[in-house]
Motif scaffolding. Structure first.
Motif, PDB file in Angstrom:
ATOM      1  N   VAL A 111      34.687  32.947  41.070  1.00 50.30           N
ATOM      2  CA  VAL A 111      34.755  34.401  40.899  1.00 50.30           C
ATOM      3  C   VAL A 111      36.219  34.830  40.838  1.00 50.30           C
ATOM      4  N   LEU A 112      36.579  35.517  39.755  1.00 49.98           N
ATOM      5  CA  LEU A 112      37.955  35.963  39.552  1.00 49.98           C
ATOM      6  C   LEU A 112      38.157  37.431  39.911  1.00 49.98           C
ATOM      7  N   GLY A 113      37.076  38.191  39.955  1.00 47.62           N
ATOM      8  CA  GLY A 113      37.198  39.602  40.287  1.00 47.62           C
ATOM      9  C   GLY A 113      35.862  40.304  40.160  1.00 47.62           C
ATOM     10  N   SER A 114      35.793  41.512  40.708  1.00 46.40           N
ATOM     11  CA  SER A 114      34.550  42.270  40.657  1.00 46.40           C
ATOM     12  C   SER A 114      34.861  43.760  40.680  1.00 46.40           C
ATOM     13  N   SER A 115      34.016  44.533  40.008  1.00 43.96           N
ATOM     14  CA  SER A 115      34.181  45.985  40.003  1.00 43.96           C
ATOM     15  C   SER A 115      32.820  46.659  40.089  1.00 43.96           C
ATOM     16  N   VAL A 116      32.794  47.798  40.759  1.00 39.10           N
ATOM     17  CA  VAL A 116      31.569  48.581  40.909  1.00 39.10           C
ATOM     18  C   VAL A 116      31.876  50.027  40.551  1.00 39.10           C
TER      19      VAL A 116
ATOM     20  N   ALA B 192      39.851  37.038  45.390  1.00 41.96           N
ATOM     21  CA  ALA B 192      39.510  37.792  44.185  1.00 41.96           C
ATOM     22  C   ALA B 192      39.598  39.294  44.456  1.00 41.96           C
ATOM     23  N   PRO B 193      40.109  40.076  43.503  1.00 39.16           N
ATOM     24  CA  PRO B 193      40.200  41.520  43.698  1.00 39.16           C
ATOM     25  C   PRO B 193      38.842  42.202  43.547  1.00 39.16           C
ATOM     26  N   LEU B 194      38.672  43.282  44.287  1.00 38.67           N
ATOM     27  CA  LEU B 194      37.458  44.094  44.224  1.00 38.67           C
ATOM     28  C   LEU B 194      37.863  45.556  44.111  1.00 38.67           C
ATOM     29  N   SER B 195      37.273  46.270  43.166  1.00 41.29           N
ATOM     30  CA  SER B 195      37.523  47.705  43.041  1.00 41.29           C
ATOM     31  C   SER B 195      36.190  48.437  42.941  1.00 41.29           C
ATOM     32  N   ILE B 196      36.125  49.598  43.590  1.00 41.59           N
ATOM     33  CA  ILE B 196      34.890  50.380  43.634  1.00 41.59           C
ATOM     34  C   ILE B 196      35.218  51.847  43.372  1.00 41.59           C
TER      35      ILE B 196
ATOM     36  N   TYR C   8      33.032  38.981  37.589  1.00 42.51           N
ATOM     37  CA  TYR C   8      33.701  38.245  36.521  1.00 42.51           C
ATOM     38  C   TYR C   8      34.135  36.873  37.022  1.00 42.51           C
ATOM     39  N   GLY C   9      33.708  35.821  36.312  1.00 39.39           N
ATOM     40  CA  GLY C   9      34.040  34.465  36.724  1.00 39.39           C
ATOM     41  C   GLY C   9      34.768  33.685  35.649  1.00 39.39           C
ATOM     42  N   GLU C  10      35.127  32.445  35.959  1.00 37.52           N
ATOM     43  CA  GLU C  10      35.831  31.587  35.004  1.00 37.52           C
ATOM     44  C   GLU C  10      34.955  31.220  33.812  1.00 37.52           C
ATOM     45  N   LYS C  11      33.655  31.033  34.051  1.00 35.31           N
ATOM     46  CA  LYS C  11      32.764  30.550  32.997  1.00 35.31           C
ATOM     47  C   LYS C  11      31.805  31.609  32.465  1.00 35.31           C
ATOM     48  N   GLY C  12      31.749  32.761  33.136  1.00 34.77           N
ATOM     49  CA  GLY C  12      30.807  33.778  32.702  1.00 34.77           C
ATOM     50  C   GLY C  12      30.921  35.031  33.547  1.00 34.77           C
ATOM     51  N   GLU C  13      30.033  35.959  33.289  1.00 35.27           N
ATOM     52  CA  GLU C  13      30.066  37.238  33.993  1.00 35.27           C
ATOM     53  C   GLU C  13      28.640  37.692  34.276  1.00 35.27           C
ATOM     54  N   ILE C  14      28.439  38.237  35.462  1.00 32.25           N
ATOM     55  CA  ILE C  14      27.144  38.788  35.852  1.00 32.25           C
ATOM     56  C   ILE C  14      27.266  40.305  35.913  1.00 32.25           C
ATOM     57  N   MET C  15      26.281  40.992  35.363  1.00 28.20           N
ATOM     58  CA  MET C  15      26.257  42.447  35.459  1.00 28.20           C
ATOM     59  C   MET C  15      24.943  42.892  36.081  1.00 28.20           C
TER      60      MET C  15
END
Length: 216
Positions: free
Chosen positions: A17-22, A114-118, A137-144
């Motif tokens: 996991v490289l980062g996440s946002s909400v 990994a950074p997280l922003s909300i 957001y990950g190295e190989k893919g992304e989940i939404m």
């Protein structure tokens, strides 16, 4: 959200996991007023409002999936200082001053680095769009993950999990609506107990304590 956690940790769907946002909106169905039964949402000393309920449930399942926050900073803001209180017939009964934030914007780092922003705000989302859009957001893919509002554990419909695999450029819907219903209801019952102080060691309780100095 155990399904999402498993996709990341056990199935390795997106790699590291490289980062996440909400981005989410909710807490009340109206943006510029409140029904009489929710008048107390405007009183910080009551401790029951869109931040301590809706936001805290949301941040709890984010950390459940991704890990604890190692550090964070946040901006809390009140943009609607005067809130009309309406009766069941829509008549304005009174206008009250609120001391509870209607916007919360935390940013920080997970324990993984990994950074997280909300971005959270009170009221309905943009018309015909989900009330919650959560990207991992990950190295190989992304989940939404999308849902009708921030308290994902309580949403009985309109929730979906989609994964985008970068190497194959394939998007796949993993779960939708009723497939998530049993898991959401079970987790919501657990979090409801935690967030109202019975379990003082829970993530939810710890998050609320970390916001003690803020305008919640």
């Amino acid at each position: 959200m155990l399904k999402v956690k498993s996709m990341i940790e056990h199935e390795n769907k997106i790699g590291k996991v490289l980062g996440s946002s909400v981005i989410t909106a909710g807490g009340t169905r109206t943006r510029d007023m409140m029904v009489e039964g929710r008048k107390y949402f405007n009183q910080k000393n009551v401790r029951g409002n869109v931040i301590t309920i809706g936001f805290s449930h949301m941040i709890d399942f984010v950390m459940l999936v991704l890990s604890e926050l190692s550090d964070f900073r946040s901006q809390l803001s009140i943009q609607r200082h005067q809130v009309p209180i309406v009766g069941s017939d829509g008549t304005v009964l009174e206008v009250v001053a609120t001391d509870v934030a209607d916007h919360v914007m935390p940013q920080g780092s997970l324990s993984s680095g990994a950074p997280l922003s909300i971005i959270f705000r009170r009221g309905p989302p943009f018309k015909n769009t989900p009330g919650l859009i959560w990207s991992i957001y990950g190295e190989k893919g992304e989940i939404m993950i999308t849902a009708t509002g921030p308290a994902l554990q309580a949403n009985d419909d309109g929730t979906s999990i989609t994964v985008h695999t970068f190497d194959l450029e394939v998007m796949k819907i993993i779960a939708r609506d009723q497939h998530l219903l049993i898991e959401r209801r079970r987790s919501f019952q657990i979090l409801d107990t935690q967030c109202y102080g019975i379990d003082t060691s829970s993530r939810c309780t710890k998050v609320l304590r970390r916001f003690e100095g803020g305008n919640i």
